[in-house]
Design an enzyme around this catalytic site. Sequence first.
Site, PDB file in Angstrom:
ATOM      1  CB  SER A 251     -65.900  45.256 -52.162  1.00 18.19           C
ATOM      2  OG  SER A 251     -66.934  44.371 -51.773  1.00 18.19           O
TER       3      SER A 251
ATOM      4  N   GLY B   8     -66.572  39.399 -56.230  1.00 17.80           N
ATOM      5  CA  GLY B   8     -66.443  39.770 -57.642  1.00 17.80           C
ATOM      6  C   GLY B   8     -65.171  39.210 -58.251  1.00 17.80           C
ATOM      7  CB  ALA B   9     -62.982  40.553 -60.926  1.00 14.98           C
ATOM      8  CB  ALA B  10     -61.231  40.754 -55.700  1.00 15.63           C
TER       9      ALA B  10
ATOM     10  CE  LYS C  82     -48.701  44.842 -41.313  1.00 14.63           C
ATOM     11  NZ  LYS C  82     -47.297  44.706 -41.712  1.00 14.63           N
TER      12      LYS C  82
ATOM     13  CB  THR D 186     -61.026  45.784 -53.712  1.00 14.53           C
ATOM     14  OG1 THR D 186     -62.442  45.786 -53.919  1.00 14.53           O
ATOM     15  CG2 THR D 186     -60.683  45.132 -52.396  1.00 14.53           C
ATOM     16  CE1 TYR D 187     -67.190  48.379 -52.303  1.00  9.90           C
ATOM     17  CE2 TYR D 187     -65.948  48.359 -54.352  1.00  9.90           C
ATOM     18  CZ  TYR D 187     -67.107  48.083 -53.651  1.00  9.90           C
ATOM     19  OH  TYR D 187     -68.181  47.521 -54.282  1.00  9.90           O
TER      20      TYR D 187
END
Length: 166
Positions: free
Chosen positions: A74, A122-124, A58, A106-107
């Site tokens: 990502s 991206g979309a994130a 975390k 995501t990664y």
Amino acid sequence: MRFELSYSASNSLEMINWFSFAKDLILFTWDPILPLLINCSLEETLVYDHTAEVLKSKIHRAKITQTELDYVGSITIDENLMDAANLIEGEKVLIVNNNNGERLETYAIAGERGGGMICLNGAAARKAAKGDIVIIISFAMMEFEEAKKFVPSLVFPDKNNIAIVE
């Protein structure tokens, strides 16, 4: 922890019914990686070794430094933060945005070391704005007894996203 089901079948029909019951029980657990041991005899035993998904890493309250909508996807994370949190490139992560309550999976991609980069791609990128505070979390599956003793890697970045490990 081990969970066992045993049943003594007196004929082939009872054995078929037992397998049908066991299959339904397995599907009901919603555990796609349920380890099974099936002994093919009239005395049938199913064994389930209990696993747990636990917090592995975390990064708590990191600041978004940029967003890149026109990117493949990502989250890019400063490599120092990734090392401190025991994250690897390509690892699945959960992102929790403290500012707007958004959650997404995501990664991780390793960013330049030492720069404090936390960039949603991206979309994130639509789920956060520069300056938002996020929590980056990864989980791991392990045997139940191992999970009881496991200690996750916790990182508390400073205001510049420099790792402070506890």
